[in-house]
Design a protein around this motif. Structure first.
Motif, PDB file in Angstrom:
ATOM      1  N   VAL A   7       0.974  -1.336  -0.034  1.00  0.00           N
ATOM      2  CA  VAL A   7      -0.198  -0.199   0.022  1.00  0.00           C
ATOM      3  C   VAL A   7       0.811   1.158  -0.091  1.00  0.00           C
ATOM      4  N   LEU A   8       0.966   1.893  -1.068  1.00  0.00           N
ATOM      5  CA  LEU A   8       1.814   3.204  -1.065  1.00  0.00           C
ATOM      6  C   LEU A   8       0.735   4.414  -0.822  1.00  0.00           C
ATOM      7  N   VAL A   9       1.062   5.121   0.329  1.00  0.00           N
ATOM      8  CA  VAL A   9       0.465   6.409   0.712  1.00  0.00           C
ATOM      9  C   VAL A   9       1.270   7.739   0.425  1.00  0.00           C
ATOM     10  N   THR A  10       0.429   8.614  -0.217  1.00  0.00           N
ATOM     11  CA  THR A  10       1.387   9.915  -0.525  1.00  0.00           C
ATOM     12  C   THR A  10       0.696  11.015   0.411  1.00  0.00           C
TER      13      THR A  10
ATOM     14  N   GLN B 201       6.354   0.394  -8.924  1.00  0.00           N
ATOM     15  CA  GLN B 201       6.137  -0.160  -7.502  1.00  0.00           C
ATOM     16  C   GLN B 201       4.792  -1.124  -7.624  1.00  0.00           C
ATOM     17  N   ARG B 202       3.845  -0.860  -8.558  1.00  0.00           N
ATOM     18  CA  ARG B 202       2.667  -1.572  -8.797  1.00  0.00           C
ATOM     19  C   ARG B 202       2.422  -2.098  -7.310  1.00  0.00           C
ATOM     20  N   PRO B 203       1.802  -0.870  -6.676  1.00  0.00           N
ATOM     21  CA  PRO B 203       1.150  -1.264  -5.473  1.00  0.00           C
ATOM     22  C   PRO B 203      -0.353  -1.643  -5.611  1.00  0.00           C
ATOM     23  N   GLN B 204      -0.705  -2.776  -4.582  1.00  0.00           N
ATOM     24  CA  GLN B 204      -2.252  -3.203  -4.617  1.00  0.00           C
ATOM     25  C   GLN B 204      -3.027  -2.192  -4.457  1.00  0.00           C
ATOM     26  N   LEU B 205      -2.910  -1.108  -3.630  1.00  0.00           N
ATOM     27  CA  LEU B 205      -3.555   0.114  -3.684  1.00  0.00           C
ATOM     28  C   LEU B 205      -2.780   1.665  -3.345  1.00  0.00           C
ATOM     29  N   ALA B 206      -3.399   2.500  -3.945  1.00  0.00           N
ATOM     30  CA  ALA B 206      -2.592   3.824  -3.801  1.00  0.00           C
ATOM     31  C   ALA B 206      -3.440   4.584  -2.899  1.00  0.00           C
ATOM     32  N   VAL B 207      -3.034   5.195  -2.047  1.00  0.00           N
ATOM     33  CA  VAL B 207      -3.943   6.222  -1.014  1.00  0.00           C
ATOM     34  C   VAL B 207      -3.251   7.281  -1.261  1.00  0.00           C
ATOM     35  N   HIS B 208      -3.816   8.649  -1.701  1.00  0.00           N
ATOM     36  CA  HIS B 208      -3.466   9.895  -1.670  1.00  0.00           C
ATOM     37  C   HIS B 208      -4.004  10.886  -0.731  1.00  0.00           C
ATOM     38  N   VAL B 209      -3.384  11.539   0.148  1.00  0.00           N
ATOM     39  CA  VAL B 209      -4.095  12.490   0.949  1.00  0.00           C
ATOM     40  C   VAL B 209      -3.687  13.694   0.681  1.00  0.00           C
ATOM     41  N   GLY B 210      -4.573  14.684   0.899  1.00  0.00           N
ATOM     42  CA  GLY B 210      -4.118  16.185   0.546  1.00  0.00           C
ATOM     43  C   GLY B 210      -5.076  16.922   1.756  1.00  0.00           C
ATOM     44  N   VAL B 211      -4.787  18.089   1.749  1.00  0.00           N
ATOM     45  CA  VAL B 211      -5.238  19.075   2.900  1.00  0.00           C
ATOM     46  C   VAL B 211      -6.652  19.720   2.523  1.00  0.00           C
ATOM     47  N   ALA B 212      -7.582  19.831   3.019  1.00  0.00           N
ATOM     48  CA  ALA B 212      -8.894  20.536   2.721  1.00  0.00           C
ATOM     49  C   ALA B 212      -9.077  21.833   3.319  1.00  0.00           C
TER      50      ALA B 212
END
Length: 220
Positions: free
Chosen positions: A17-20, A74-85
């Protein structure tokens, strides 16, 4: 892009799981999204899941290169991107991303060519994950979680579209507030942890559906 290796070493069979989060922009010398992602890394996810985190610059062209490269290498099973609101009081789970309308300049003063993510790409792409279901299931968390179908037309939406496009819908975007009244960073990190674990619960089912109907997540 700063890539931070996982704290725990798992076998090669572990899910990736790749989280940015994002780097500095405007008034944010330290982006709250990156701070939240770093807190998540301290907590980890669960056994059998390899967590890696990366910081994306608020620059269209560089973000495009990094996101496409992430999926290619990297071919992650899931990519989770996080940003500020800015101004938000809740965590927002974004269901879809749009291809056109990116007219606001990045931190270098530039916009993407044609004001779009992928020339000739679909106008909208939906995540394979059901954000409405996740927001309802986690309604009892200490932090309010809501569902949205409009991630805006800036780097958040831009990165999300690219990740959905290259990852065949196996991506999600989470908007976090600048600060949560009455809740600290650890609470925010634990909330992100629970959200991602719920996403991983959905992933085997939705991935199987996507293999049968590969265009089911593409909006018209």
């Amino acid at each position: 892009m700063e890539v931070v290796p996982p704290k725990d070493v798992h076998g090669s069979s572990a899910q990736l799981v790749l989280v940015t989060g994002f780097g500095p922009f405007r008034k944010y010398l330290t982006n709250p999204s990156w701070t939240a992602v770093q807190e998540l890394r301290e907590l980890g996810l669960r056994e059998g899941v390899r967590l890696e985190i990366a910081e994306l610059p608020v620059v269209y062209q560089r973000a495009r290169q990094l996101v496409s490269g992430m999926w290619a290498t990297q071919r992650p099973q899931l990519a989770v991107h996080v940003g500020v609101a800015t101004g938000a009081r809740t965590i927002i789970l974004e269901q879809c991303a749009k291809n056109h309308g990116y007219k606001d300049c990045d931190i270098t003063g530039r916009t993407p060519e044609g004001h779009c993510c992928v020339e000739g790409g679909p106008e909208k792409i939906e995540s394979l994950l059901n954000m409405r279901t996740i927001s309802k299931k986690l309604a009892t968390m200490d932090v309010d979680i809501i569902y949205s179908r409009d991630a805006g037309r800036y780097l958040c939406d831009f990165v999300y579209y690219l990740s959905l496009f290259h990852g065949d819908g196996r991506a999600c975007f989470i908007h976090v507030p600048e600060a949560i009244a009455g809740c600290g960073l650890r609470t925010l990190g634990k909330t992100l942890q629970m959200i991602i674990l719920e996403m991983l619960q959905q992933l085997p089912t939705v991935s199987s559906l996507a293999e049968c109907c590969p265009r089911a997540h593409v909006g018209q």
